[in-house]
Structures are given as C-alpha cells and as structure tokens.
Design an enzyme around this catalytic site. Structure first.
Site, PDB file in Angstrom:
ATOM      1  N   HIS A 176       0.847  -1.195   0.000  1.00 21.03           N
ATOM      2  CA  HIS A 176       0.000   0.000   0.000  1.00 21.03           C
ATOM      3  C   HIS A 176       0.875   1.234   0.000  1.00 21.03           C
ATOM      4  O   HIS A 176       1.932   1.251   0.628  1.00 21.03           O
ATOM      5  CB  HIS A 176      -0.925   0.014   1.228  1.00 21.03           C
ATOM      6  N   GLU A 225      -7.903  -4.567  -0.378  1.00 22.49           N
ATOM      7  CA  GLU A 225      -8.506  -5.193  -1.550  1.00 22.49           C
ATOM      8  C   GLU A 225      -8.586  -6.706  -1.419  1.00 22.49           C
ATOM      9  O   GLU A 225      -9.472  -7.342  -1.984  1.00 22.49           O
ATOM     10  CB  GLU A 225      -7.691  -4.840  -2.812  1.00 22.49           C
TER      11      GLU A 225
HETATM   12  N1  ACO Z   1       3.900  -7.736  -4.952  1.00 23.25           N
HETATM   13  C1  ACO Z   1       5.232  -7.808  -5.209  1.00 23.25           C
HETATM   14  N2  ACO Z   1       6.073  -6.790  -5.037  1.00 23.25           N
HETATM   15  C2  ACO Z   1       5.570  -5.649  -4.606  1.00 23.25           C
HETATM   16  C3  ACO Z   1       4.210  -5.489  -4.332  1.00 23.25           C
HETATM   17  C4  ACO Z   1       3.357  -6.592  -4.508  1.00 23.25           C
HETATM   18  N3  ACO Z   1       2.049  -6.541  -4.266  1.00 23.25           N
HETATM   19  N4  ACO Z   1       3.978  -4.220  -3.912  1.00 23.25           N
HETATM   20  C5  ACO Z   1       5.156  -3.584  -3.939  1.00 23.25           C
HETATM   21  N5  ACO Z   1       6.115  -4.452  -4.360  1.00 23.25           N
HETATM   22  C6  ACO Z   1       7.525  -4.171  -4.483  1.00 23.25           C
HETATM   23  C7  ACO Z   1       7.860  -3.315  -5.670  1.00 23.25           C
HETATM   24  O1  ACO Z   1       8.099  -4.109  -6.824  1.00 23.25           O
HETATM   25  C8  ACO Z   1       9.085  -2.596  -5.197  1.00 23.25           C
HETATM   26  O2  ACO Z   1      10.168  -3.474  -5.302  1.00 23.25           O
HETATM   27  P1  ACO Z   1      11.622  -2.897  -5.688  1.00 23.25           P
HETATM   28  O3  ACO Z   1      11.946  -1.861  -4.652  1.00 23.25           O
HETATM   29  O4  ACO Z   1      12.484  -4.113  -5.648  1.00 23.25           O
HETATM   30  O5  ACO Z   1      11.474  -2.306  -7.057  1.00 23.25           O
HETATM   31  C9  ACO Z   1       8.820  -2.386  -3.712  1.00 23.25           C
HETATM   32  O6  ACO Z   1       7.929  -3.430  -3.337  1.00 23.25           O
HETATM   33  C10 ACO Z   1       8.176  -1.056  -3.395  1.00 23.25           C
HETATM   34  O7  ACO Z   1       7.154  -0.843  -4.348  1.00 23.25           O
HETATM   35  P2  ACO Z   1       6.492   0.558  -4.638  1.00 23.25           P
HETATM   36  O8  ACO Z   1       5.878   0.543  -5.996  1.00 23.25           O
HETATM   37  O9  ACO Z   1       7.431   1.667  -4.304  1.00 23.25           O
HETATM   38  O10 ACO Z   1       5.369   0.577  -3.574  1.00 23.25           O
HETATM   39  P3  ACO Z   1       4.239   1.607  -3.566  1.00 23.25           P
HETATM   40  O11 ACO Z   1       4.026   1.920  -2.159  1.00 23.25           O
HETATM   41  O12 ACO Z   1       4.475   2.716  -4.479  1.00 23.25           O
HETATM   42  O13 ACO Z   1       3.055   0.764  -4.209  1.00 23.25           O
HETATM   43  C11 ACO Z   1       1.090  -0.420  -4.510  1.00 23.25           C
HETATM   44  C12 ACO Z   1       1.914   0.484  -3.578  1.00 23.25           C
HETATM   45  C13 ACO Z   1       0.885   0.263  -5.872  1.00 23.25           C
HETATM   46  C14 ACO Z   1      -0.260  -0.659  -3.866  1.00 23.25           C
HETATM   47  C15 ACO Z   1       1.835  -1.759  -4.701  1.00 23.25           C
HETATM   48  O14 ACO Z   1       2.078  -2.338  -3.449  1.00 23.25           O
HETATM   49  C16 ACO Z   1       1.089  -2.733  -5.600  1.00 23.25           C
HETATM   50  O15 ACO Z   1       1.182  -2.644  -6.819  1.00 23.25           O
HETATM   51  N6  ACO Z   1       0.334  -3.717  -5.004  1.00 23.25           N
HETATM   52  C17 ACO Z   1      -0.401  -4.667  -5.780  1.00 23.25           C
HETATM   53  C18 ACO Z   1      -1.687  -4.071  -6.296  1.00 23.25           C
HETATM   54  C19 ACO Z   1      -2.695  -3.805  -5.192  1.00 23.25           C
HETATM   55  O16 ACO Z   1      -2.975  -4.645  -4.350  1.00 23.25           O
HETATM   56  N7  ACO Z   1      -3.267  -2.591  -5.225  1.00 23.25           N
HETATM   57  C20 ACO Z   1      -4.299  -2.156  -4.256  1.00 23.25           C
HETATM   58  C21 ACO Z   1      -3.704  -1.294  -3.223  1.00 23.25           C
HETATM   59  S1  ACO Z   1      -4.909  -0.861  -2.008  1.00 23.25           S
HETATM   60  C22 ACO Z   1      -5.628   0.550  -2.536  1.00 23.25           C
HETATM   61  O17 ACO Z   1      -5.126   1.195  -3.415  1.00 23.25           O
HETATM   62  C23 ACO Z   1      -6.939   0.953  -1.961  1.00 23.25           C
END
Ligand code: ACO
Length: 382
Positions: A260, A319
């Site tokens: 998140h 979610e």
């Molecule tokens: N699965 C695998 N790896 C992940 C996930 C995930 N669900 N979420 C983040 N990461 C990884 C990224 O690849 C990144 O890795 P790196 O540093 O090696 O490149 C690291 O964790 C940090 O990721 P960011 O993109 O900086 O995290 P951010 O906080 O920006 O993203 C987000 C948050 C978009 C929700 C992300 O966690 C994601 O895509 N999750 C999956 C989709 C999801 O469940 N979305 C709903 C969110 S809830 C809501 O919006 C109400």
C-alpha cells in the site's frame, strides 16, 4: 526561446501533490505508519462492524451519531429516493446492450440523478440511487430484469434484495454494512479530492459525485480487488499457492492485494474485512473451500514477499479481503469497484459539504516551461 529568468526562478513542482496539505477535515484520518484509520473520531475497528450504513452516513454528514428519531428520518429519506428515473433505466439497458464497463455505466447513470432530485434531496438521492444503478446494471449484464427497490428495507438489505430478488439474511446484511462502513472514507484520496475541486467552483453535488466516479474509475485508484480474487482462482488449490506466487515474483509481477502506498504496516481495513468474511463464510453458507484457500494464499504471500522484498513491509491490503467478502455476498469481480463507489459516495458528499463551508475555489499554480516570443507564420508558409 526559453526566458532565462523563468528557468532560474522555476519553483519546486509537487507532481502528485504527495506532501501538500490541501484541506482540513473532520471526516477521516489515515496513519500509515501506525496502521490506523479514524472515521469521525471512531477507529474503523470500533465502528465498522457495529454501525448500520445509515448511522455511518449520518455520522459523516453531521459529525455525531444520530438519535433514534434522526436515524429514522435519514433512513426514510434514503428509502424514499431509491427509485431511478425511467430515462436512467433506459440508459442502463442501452449500456448493457453495448457491453459497457460497469464503472462507465455507473458514471453515465450518476449524471442522470439530477432528473429525480433537486438540490434539497440530492445527497439522499445520490447515496440511494447509486446502489439502485449498480444493482440494476449487474442484473442487466446477466440478462436479468432489474428488481425494483423496496422502501421498507434498510440500505444494505435493499441493495442485496435488488441484486437477487430474495430477502437477505441478517448475516449478509451485517457483512455488507461492515464493508460499506469500512471503505466509506479514507483521507484526501484522488476521487475525494476531485469531488472537493468540483464543489469548490460552486458546482453541485451530482457533478461532484459524477466527477469522483470518473477519478475512481482509473486503475491506479479503484482497480485491485478483482485481480486479487482472480489470482486466488488461478491458484485454485493450496498445494499450488507457493509455486504460483513464486513464479509471479520471479517474473517481477506483483501479488495483488498486497502492499500500500500509505500503509507500511497491515492495512487496518484488511483485518476488519477478514473478520467479516470469516463470519460470513462460517454462518452465511458461502464456499468454505474458497475461504480456506484465500487464508492459505495470504499466509504464503506474506512469507514470499518478505523473502523476495525484505524490509519493504508489504502487508495485506484492503482489496484482498474485499474480494473475498464481495464474492461471498454474490458480487461478480467486475462489480467490486462500483460497489465500493456506492459506499464512498457518502464520503464524497461529506467532503463536498465540508468544502462548501470553506467557500474558496481550489486553484493551484502551474509552472510554464514552454517557449516565449514565437511569431505567427500563416499556414501556407510553415
Ligand atoms: N507484490 C510484489 N512486489 C511488490 C508489491 C506486490 N504486491 N507491492 C510492492 N512491491 C515491491 C515493488 O516491486 C518494489 O520493489 P523494488 O523496490 O524491488 O522495485 C517495492 O515493493 C516497493 O514498491 P512501490 O511501488 O514503491 O510501492 P508503492 O508503495 O508505491 O506501491 C502499490 C503500492 C501500488 C499498492 C503496490 O504495493 C502494488 O502494486 N500492489 C499490488 C496491487 C494492489 O494490491 N493494489 C491495491 C492497493 S490498495 C488501494 O489502493 C486501496
């Protein structure tokens, strides 16, 4: 030609506005480090599984809980505004004939709510009729005739009744109330900000909510619960959970329903919905195998995320259990985001009312980085 003085005085641009505080609110507070969501003074854990959705709506619109008379009055006004205009139904039929996406159908349907309600009733009509639109469109997409709303049922009971034509049991009503209460408001997210920007121009509530639905429609805002459940379906059996998700992570893919932007600990809404889903699946007759599989997928996912992304604190988000609860209540994956909108409408309206009281247009600045001093050349000479 770029003017030198412009380049030299370029201000810091806050793309995404992450660090900008653009509003004061008494509606909700999100503490991403503590994993806390406060809704009008109550932690989400304290209120979500206790209040009816009508009590939550009153709380957000009045900053206090209603007494019995006030609750009856609000319940009655919502019930009296449930019926959509014939033109709205015609529009939904046309949208279903063209296989229009449910969020697009909701967007179009919402704009027609002005047909039935003037400014006095608009807020009640929006909360009531958006549920009617979502239920009617879900049925039309499944080649079923819409079920007319009943005004003798509470909001959630009527919503479930309009979906199936059957009276829901108390357990299902409680589960839907809990879900709607959990997601009703969440700080200054993109759709809420959109609603505030629109109302701040002196525009009306139907426009603000329609604009907010347009913002929610984008996959970066409202799109994850469907894919989260699809991932569980693809896994299919507990024995395949580890190999499936390991392969996803090896390919650099994200596990849906985890991580998140704001919460760096477990999203408190995930726990509330996990408890609600447990109750629903234990007592409501929903598929227990799917429930067990989902719990197993979650525990394996958390272990693998720690292994592949150590120190990132990737936890279960709202979610993941939204998907399980919605599925248990009989909603299809394409309906998850529209159902979310039926709840968030009450939050958008509350923010719009708060913004109206501020009485100031929201008008940030932009920094011009284009040319200066161009001279006009007629089209034939370019
Ligand atoms: N699965 C695998 N790896 C992940 C996930 C995930 N669900 N979420 C983040 N990461 C990884 C990224 O690849 C990144 O890795 P790196 O540093 O090696 O490149 C690291 O964790 C940090 O990721 P960011 O993109 O900086 O995290 P951010 O906080 O920006 O993203 C987000 C948050 C978009 C929700 C992300 O966690 C994601 O895509 N999750 C999956 C989709 C999801 O469940 N979305 C709903 C969110 S809830 C809501 O919006 C109400």
């Amino acid at each position: 030609m770029i003017r030198n003085e412009t380049a030299m005085t370029a201000p810091q641009i806050h793309a995404g506005l992450d660090s900008i505080v653009a509003a004061e609110t008494r509606l909700s507070h999100v503490d991403g480090l503590a994993g806390e969501l406060v809704i009008a003074g109550f932690t989400a854990e304290e209120i979500a599984s206790r209040a009816t959705f009508e009590e939550m709506v009153f709380l957000l619109w009045n900053d206090r809980l209603p007494d019995t008379g006030e609750l009856d009055s609000l319940t009655g006004r919502l019930a009296a505004n449930r019926e959509i205009a014939p033109a709205t139904l015609d529009l939904l039929r046309a949208a279903a004939d063209r296989s229009i996406d449910p969020m697009d159908a909701l967007l179009m349907g919402c704009a027609t709510i002005s047909l039935t309600a003037g400014s006095e009733e608009a807020r009640y009509a929006l909360v009531a009729q958006i549920a009617t639109i979502v239920a009617a469109y879900t049925r039309l997409r499944n080649d079923q005739e819409p079920v007319a709303p009943r005004n003798d049922l509470g909001h959630s009971a009527n919503f479930l009744y309009m979906l199936t034509g059957d009276l829901p049991d108390a357990e299902r009503v409680r589960a839907l109330d809990t879900y709607l209460n959990t997601v009703v408001d969440h700080g200054l997210n993109a759709s809420t900000f959109a609603a505030r920007v629109i109302i701040a121009t002196g525009s009306d509530l139907v426009s603000a909510v329609t604009g907010a639905i347009g913002a929610l429609k984008g996959p970066l805002h409202g799109g994850a619960p469907g894919p989260a459940l699809e991932m569980v379906f693809e896994i299919g059996h507990p024995d395949r959970a580890e190999s499936h998700m390991r392969a996803m992570l090896e390919r650099g893919e994200r596990l849906m329903g985890f991580g998140h932007r704001v919460y760096k600990v477990r999203d408190p809404r995930a726990d509330i919905l996990a408890v609600a889903a447990t109750r629903l699946f234990e007592q409501g007759g929903a598929d227990p195998e799917l429930f067990d599989l989902t719990r197993h997928v979650e525990s394996v996912a958390l272990r693998l995320l720690e292994e592949y992304k150590p120190g990132r604190n990737l936890q279960t988000n709202v979610e993941f259990y939204t998907a399980l609860l919605m599925h248990g209540l009989g909603f299809s994956t394409e309906t998850f985001t529209p159902v979310f909108a039926t709840s968030r409408t009450a939050g958008w309206i509350a923010h719009a009312l708060e913004q109206q009281a501020v009485g100031r247009i929201i008008r940030p600045q932009s920094h011009y980085s284009g040319e200066f001093g161009r001279t006009w050349i007629p089209v034939g000479e370019r």
